[in-house]
Enzyme design. Structure first.
Site, PDB file in Angstrom:
ATOM      1  N   GLY A 131       0.782  -1.237   0.000  1.00 47.45           N
ATOM      2  CA  GLY A 131       0.000   0.000   0.000  1.00 47.45           C
ATOM      3  C   GLY A 131       0.814   1.287   0.000  1.00 47.45           C
ATOM      4  O   GLY A 131       0.324   2.313   0.445  1.00 47.45           O
ATOM      5  N   ASN A 145      -4.814   2.295 -13.282  1.00 44.11           N
ATOM      6  CA  ASN A 145      -3.876   1.351 -12.668  1.00 44.11           C
ATOM      7  C   ASN A 145      -2.470   1.916 -12.796  1.00 44.11           C
ATOM      8  O   ASN A 145      -2.173   2.637 -13.740  1.00 44.11           O
ATOM      9  CB  ASN A 145      -3.943  -0.006 -13.384  1.00 44.11           C
ATOM     10  CG  ASN A 145      -2.998  -1.022 -12.763  1.00 44.11           C
ATOM     11  OD1 ASN A 145      -2.876  -1.095 -11.529  1.00 44.11           O
ATOM     12  ND2 ASN A 145      -2.308  -1.800 -13.581  1.00 44.11           N
ATOM     13  N   HIS A 185       1.521   0.689 -13.104  1.00 44.18           N
ATOM     14  CA  HIS A 185       2.277  -0.521 -13.446  1.00 44.18           C
ATOM     15  C   HIS A 185       3.772  -0.183 -13.494  1.00 44.18           C
ATOM     16  O   HIS A 185       4.158   0.829 -14.077  1.00 44.18           O
ATOM     17  CB  HIS A 185       1.796  -1.042 -14.803  1.00 44.18           C
ATOM     18  CG  HIS A 185       2.448  -2.319 -15.195  1.00 44.18           C
ATOM     19  ND1 HIS A 185       2.118  -3.527 -14.615  1.00 44.18           N
ATOM     20  CD2 HIS A 185       3.452  -2.574 -16.073  1.00 44.18           C
ATOM     21  CE1 HIS A 185       2.872  -4.472 -15.135  1.00 44.18           C
ATOM     22  NE2 HIS A 185       3.689  -3.924 -16.021  1.00 44.18           N
ATOM     23  N   GLU A 203     -10.359  -4.491 -20.369  1.00 41.69           N
ATOM     24  CA  GLU A 203     -10.461  -5.921 -20.013  1.00 41.69           C
ATOM     25  C   GLU A 203      -9.194  -6.708 -20.278  1.00 41.69           C
ATOM     26  O   GLU A 203      -9.066  -7.841 -19.824  1.00 41.69           O
ATOM     27  CB  GLU A 203     -11.711  -6.580 -20.632  1.00 41.69           C
ATOM     28  CG  GLU A 203     -11.799  -6.628 -22.121  1.00 41.69           C
ATOM     29  CD  GLU A 203     -12.191  -5.288 -22.740  1.00 41.69           C
ATOM     30  OE1 GLU A 203     -12.319  -5.246 -23.960  1.00 41.69           O
ATOM     31  OE2 GLU A 203     -12.335  -4.269 -22.005  1.00 41.69           O
ATOM     32  N   GLU A 256       6.856   6.100  -8.900  1.00 46.09           N
ATOM     33  CA  GLU A 256       5.408   5.792  -8.943  1.00 46.09           C
ATOM     34  C   GLU A 256       4.637   6.729  -8.013  1.00 46.09           C
ATOM     35  O   GLU A 256       3.547   7.195  -8.341  1.00 46.09           O
ATOM     36  CB  GLU A 256       5.141   4.349  -8.485  1.00 46.09           C
ATOM     37  CG  GLU A 256       5.545   3.293  -9.491  1.00 46.09           C
ATOM     38  CD  GLU A 256       5.211   1.890  -8.996  1.00 46.09           C
ATOM     39  OE1 GLU A 256       4.204   1.713  -8.297  1.00 46.09           O
ATOM     40  OE2 GLU A 256       5.973   0.967  -9.306  1.00 46.09           O
TER      41      GLU A 256
HETATM   42  C1  GRF Z   1       3.661  -1.207  -7.451  1.00 38.22           C
HETATM   43  O1  GRF Z   1       4.929  -1.449  -7.964  1.00 38.22           O
HETATM   44  C2  GRF Z   1       2.644  -1.032  -8.561  1.00 38.22           C
HETATM   45  O2  GRF Z   1       3.176  -0.433  -9.700  1.00 38.22           O
HETATM   46  C3  GRF Z   1       2.264  -2.453  -8.872  1.00 38.22           C
HETATM   47  O3  GRF Z   1       2.248  -3.108  -7.617  1.00 38.22           O
HETATM   48  C4  GRF Z   1       3.129  -2.435  -6.708  1.00 38.22           C
HETATM   49  C5  GRF Z   1       2.304  -2.066  -5.516  1.00 38.22           C
HETATM   50  O4  GRF Z   1       3.072  -1.504  -4.477  1.00 38.22           O
HETATM   51  N1  GRF Z   1       1.019  -2.526  -9.585  1.00 38.22           N
HETATM   52  P1  GRF Z   1       2.370  -0.813  -3.225  1.00 38.22           P
HETATM   53  O5  GRF Z   1       1.426  -1.861  -2.624  1.00 38.22           O
HETATM   54  O6  GRF Z   1       1.623   0.380  -3.715  1.00 38.22           O
HETATM   55  O7  GRF Z   1       3.463  -0.474  -2.283  1.00 38.22           O
END
Ligand code: GRF
Length: 192
Positions: A18, A110, A112, A145, A177
């Site tokens: 999270g 999302n 990624h 999807e 991110e």
């Molecule tokens: C992140 O690297 C995200 O890009 C991927 O899963 C990971 C989740 O990390 N989809 P966190 O739970 O937000 O720390």
């Protein structure tokens, strides 16, 4: 935007650590935030993110995944009840069906950890290093999807160093991110 339409009610779906949820909560508390996080949902009762949501007094719910249909029906019910306008997937490990996406009929985002369309799916960092890529990064995209395949909203690129391991790259990408997700939300909500 904010003055005209108010903040968008946002649900964040998680399965684990999270850390992206944390960054979204942090963003949502800023003065200029375009979102209000009204719901955090996890398919894993032990997800650390659930505790963090609780600490921040955000409605947080664990839904046991026994089959996709009942899981998604419960989701749709909760989303409606909480008047959710946007869903942000943040480390959510289940794939949502086309029927769910159609029924919700509002944006689902999302994040990624790769430069999509490269390296969809799991284990992105090791695969990028094995293939001797010069760059990696993160992508925020609209969910459709097909796995990790919807329209790209925003990407951020970083250099892969010769000294990088899967682990060190993962750490660096995760850091970008955290800044990228709020920016992508702003991009989405100001581009109507
Ligand atoms: C992140 O690297 C995200 O890009 C991927 O899963 C990971 C989740 O990390 N989809 P966190 O739970 O937000 O720390």
């Amino acid at each position: 935007m904010e003055k005209l339409f108010g903040k968008k009610n946002t649900a964040v779906f998680i399965s684990g650590r999270g850390s992206n949820l944390r960054s979204l909560i942090k963003y949502s508390k800023t003065k200029r935030s375009l979102i209000r996080i009204v719901l955090v949902i996890s398919d894993n009762s032990r997800a650390r993110g659930l505790k963090y949501a609780k600490k921040n007094k955000i409605n947080n719910i664990f839904i046991k995944y026994s089959n996709r249909r009942s899981f998604e029906n419960r989701l749709l019910h909760l989303l409606k009840r909480n008047k959710v306008d946007i869903i942000c997937l943040a480390g959510f490990m289940k794939i949502l069906s086309g029927s769910f996406i159609k029924k919700f009929y509002k944006p689902i985002l999302n994040i990624h950890p790769s430069l999509l369309p490269k390296y969809k799916g799991l284990n992105t960092h090791n695969r990028a290093i094995e293939n001797k890529e010069k760059y990696s990064g993160a992508t925020v995209h609209i969910v459709n999807e097909k796995l990790d395949s919807g329209k790209i909203i925003l990407q951020k690129k970083i250099k892969i160093l010769k000294s990088d391991s899967g682990k060190s790259l993962q750490k660096k990408v995760l850091k970008i991110e955290h800044a990228l997700y709020p920016k992508a939300i702003v991009r989405l909500l100001t581009s109507y």
